[in-house]
Design a protein around this motif. Structure first.
Motif, PDB file in Angstrom:
ATOM      1  N   SER A   1       0.823  -1.206   0.000  1.00  0.00           N
ATOM      2  CA  SER A   1       0.000   0.000   0.000  1.00  0.00           C
ATOM      3  C   SER A   1       0.859   1.259   0.000  1.00  0.00           C
ATOM      4  CB  SER A   1      -0.923  -0.008   1.228  1.00  0.00           C
ATOM      5  OG  SER A   1      -0.157  -0.108   2.414  1.00  0.00           O
ATOM      6  N   ASP A   2       2.098   1.157   0.542  1.00  0.00           N
ATOM      7  CA  ASP A   2       2.980   2.321   0.559  1.00  0.00           C
ATOM      8  C   ASP A   2       3.435   2.692  -0.842  1.00  0.00           C
ATOM      9  OD1 ASP A   2       2.765   2.458   3.283  1.00  0.00           O
ATOM     10  OD2 ASP A   2       4.581   1.255   3.660  1.00  0.00           O
ATOM     11  N   ASP A   3       3.630   1.654  -1.680  1.00  0.00           N
ATOM     12  CA  ASP A   3       4.145   1.896  -3.026  1.00  0.00           C
ATOM     13  C   ASP A   3       3.042   2.111  -4.049  1.00  0.00           C
ATOM     14  OD1 ASP A   3       6.690   1.554  -2.017  1.00  0.00           O
ATOM     15  OD2 ASP A   3       6.691  -0.607  -2.419  1.00  0.00           O
ATOM     16  N   GLU A   4       1.839   1.710  -3.663  1.00  0.00           N
ATOM     17  CA  GLU A   4       0.734   1.736  -4.620  1.00  0.00           C
ATOM     18  C   GLU A   4       0.345   3.170  -4.950  1.00  0.00           C
ATOM     19  OE1 GLU A   4      -3.804   0.025  -4.730  1.00  0.00           O
ATOM     20  OE2 GLU A   4      -2.257  -1.041  -3.610  1.00  0.00           O
ATOM     21  N   GLU A   5       0.203   3.456  -6.218  1.00  0.00           N
ATOM     22  CA  GLU A   5      -0.165   4.788  -6.654  1.00  0.00           C
ATOM     23  C   GLU A   5      -1.614   4.819  -7.084  1.00  0.00           C
ATOM     24  OE1 GLU A   5       2.363   6.333  -9.618  1.00  0.00           O
ATOM     25  OE2 GLU A   5       4.211   6.116  -8.457  1.00  0.00           O
ATOM     26  N   GLU A   6      -2.334   5.802  -6.610  1.00  0.00           N
ATOM     27  CA  GLU A   6      -3.726   5.962  -7.008  1.00  0.00           C
ATOM     28  C   GLU A   6      -3.781   6.446  -8.448  1.00  0.00           C
ATOM     29  OE1 GLU A   6      -7.695   8.469  -5.658  1.00  0.00           O
ATOM     30  OE2 GLU A   6      -5.816   8.616  -4.522  1.00  0.00           O
ATOM     31  N   LEU A   7      -4.753   5.894  -9.204  1.00  0.00           N
ATOM     32  CA  LEU A   7      -4.913   6.325 -10.587  1.00  0.00           C
ATOM     33  C   LEU A   7      -5.371   7.777 -10.621  1.00  0.00           C
ATOM     34  CD1 LEU A   7      -6.635   3.312 -12.372  1.00  0.00           C
ATOM     35  CD2 LEU A   7      -4.386   4.254 -12.865  1.00  0.00           C
ATOM     36  N   VAL A   8      -4.696   8.577 -11.388  1.00  0.00           N
ATOM     37  CA  VAL A   8      -5.048   9.990 -11.520  1.00  0.00           C
ATOM     38  C   VAL A   8      -5.175  10.308 -13.001  1.00  0.00           C
ATOM     39  CG1 VAL A   8      -4.336  12.363 -11.095  1.00  0.00           C
ATOM     40  CG2 VAL A   8      -3.820  10.594  -9.403  1.00  0.00           C
ATOM     41  N   LEU A   9      -6.270  10.971 -13.355  1.00  0.00           N
ATOM     42  CA  LEU A   9      -6.446  11.374 -14.746  1.00  0.00           C
ATOM     43  C   LEU A   9      -5.442  12.455 -15.112  1.00  0.00           C
ATOM     44  CD1 LEU A   9     -10.335  11.553 -15.015  1.00  0.00           C
ATOM     45  CD2 LEU A   9      -8.843   9.951 -16.218  1.00  0.00           C
ATOM     46  N   PRO A  10      -4.916  12.408 -16.323  1.00  0.00           N
ATOM     47  CA  PRO A  10      -3.973  13.452 -16.742  1.00  0.00           C
ATOM     48  C   PRO A  10      -4.666  14.804 -16.821  1.00  0.00           C
ATOM     49  CG  PRO A  10      -4.648  12.108 -18.618  1.00  0.00           C
ATOM     50  CD  PRO A  10      -5.186  11.429 -17.392  1.00  0.00           C
ATOM     51  N   GLU A  11      -3.972  15.833 -16.421  1.00  0.00           N
ATOM     52  CA  GLU A  11      -4.536  17.176 -16.506  1.00  0.00           C
ATOM     53  C   GLU A  11      -4.501  17.656 -17.950  1.00  0.00           C
ATOM     54  OE1 GLU A  11      -3.480  20.185 -13.864  1.00  0.00           O
ATOM     55  OE2 GLU A  11      -3.521  18.908 -12.072  1.00  0.00           O
TER      56      GLU A  11
END
Length: 392
Positions: A22-32
């Motif tokens: 969970s520390d390394d996991e990146e939340e999906l973020v839409l590109p700006e």
């Protein structure tokens, strides 16, 4: 036969690729992006509870100035394309049980909508195909069929063709539902939850099979004309050997185009069944096409454009990877795609550039946008139906 849903599929893929902490996991973020235009919403309406979290491919259908929509529970409505006003509405539910804990009060509509021969056709998980009068919504006939109807029926050569989860394809009379013939395919032990919608052309019915093949049947008799290999099962596990062709074949000129999960995008000669070219892409989402280009969203959510004649890749757009996109709709100079969070994305169809985004409904999109003249019809999981103007 076991069916695997797209949610389970995503979990399996994550398991195969390995899970990070969970520390390394990146939340999906839409590109700006800086929107080059704002999405112009012409009207919005709601139909029941939509399909909620269930697997129901209830894509809107359009005929002339009318949009036909349905909810999983059993509401079917005809809406004005111009302003969304209701022209008629009906409920196809039947109370099949008096037990209070039974869920039979839902029609469990799961395949549709097809408009043809003056009628509207829908299929259900209960194993029914239902025909309604296109002008009034009155039920014309209801037929019990041997399996769930999970994809849109097809029409052509005076018949209605329904592909069932049991592995059977039925040819039905459009006015009565009378069965004219049936074809049964081999079904692997494990398959994706979903079926290919048939395509009818030139006296034949094209059908994607769960064995990784594209098959053509004679529409008058159901006899097999040829079968082409789109994907070959590989790997040690049943999951790795999934090769379903769950999308509707597209015909352009002398060729048919189909794509398989864990397989290929292929162009096939309609007359002989010979594979003209194939490229290694995996998808269970519908493909689309304009005059010279095929548009594909692969199993990971990467969008591609390929030359129709050669299969050579023209561009790719990986920025929406992991967002569970719908298939792409060709809308003027753009591609329109929805995602699981309810965002509508616009891409320049010549370059793949993300040019605009509009947040609609957090319940998310589950079927492709539908092009209707100068508008795009959208349908979210909670039943919100929208018409938006296609930008110039």
């Amino acid at each position: 036969m076991r069916k695997i849903t797209t949610a389970t599929l995503a979990l399996c893929m994550a398991t195969l690729m390995g899970c990070s902490s969970s520390d390394d996991e990146e939340e999906l973020v839409l590109p700006e992006i800086a929107n080059q235009f704002e999405t112009d919403v012409v009207w919005q309406e709601s139909i029941g509870s939509g399909v909620e979290h269930y697997f129901s491919r209830l894509s809107p259908a359009v005929y002339k100035e009318t949009v036909y929509v349905a909810s999983r529970e059993g509401q079917v409505e005809a809406l004005s394309l111009a302003n969304g006003d209701t022209q008629w509405e009906t409920d196809v539910r039947q109370n099949l049980s008096f037990w209070p804990w039974s869920d039979n009060d839902s029609a469990k509509l799961s395949g549709g909508i097809l408009q043809a021969y003056g009628k509207i056709y829908l299929g259900s998980e209960h194993g029914y195909v239902i025909a309604l009068d296109r002008e009034t919504g009155k039920e014309v006939w209801r037929k019990k069929v041997p399996g769930e109807s999970l994809s849109k029926p097809a029409a052509g050569d005076g018949l209605i063709f329904v592909n069932l989860a049991s592995g059977k394809l039925l040819a039905l009379h459009p006015d009565t539902g009378e069965e004219r013939w049936s074809f049964e395919q081999e079904v692997p032990p494990l398959t994706l939850r979903g079926q290919s919608s048939p395509t009818v052309a030139n006296g034949g019915v094209l059908l994607g099979l769960e064995t990784g093949k594209l098959s053509v049947l004679i529409s008058e008799s159901g006899y097999s004309a040829w079968s082409a290999e789109i994907a070959v099962p590989k790997g040690a596990s049943e999951f790795e050997r999934l090769v379903d062709v769950d999308t509707q074949p597209i015909i352009s000129g002398p060729f048919a185009y189909a794509i398989a999960y864990n397989g290929n995008l292929s162009a096939v000669d309609i007359r002989s069944g010979n594979v003209v070219w194939k490229r290694e892409y995996s998808s269970y989402r519908e493909i689309s096409m304009d005059l010279q280009t095929i548009y594909v969203v692969d199993s990971n959510g990467v969008v591609y454009a390929l030359d129709k004649d050669s299969g050579i890749e023209r561009w790719s757009q990986p920025a929406l990877r992991g967002w569970y996109l719908t298939g792409p709709a060709v809308a003027g100079n753009y591609l329109a795609l929805g995602d699981q969070e309810g965002n509508l994305h616009w891409l320049n169809k010549d370059t793949g550039e993300l040019v605009s985004r509009e947040d609609f409904d957090s319940s998310g999109f589950f079927v492709e946008p539908v092009v209707a003249d100068d508008k795009l019809i959208l349908y979210t999981r909670d039943g919100e139906v929208s018409a938006v103007k296609i930008p110039n």
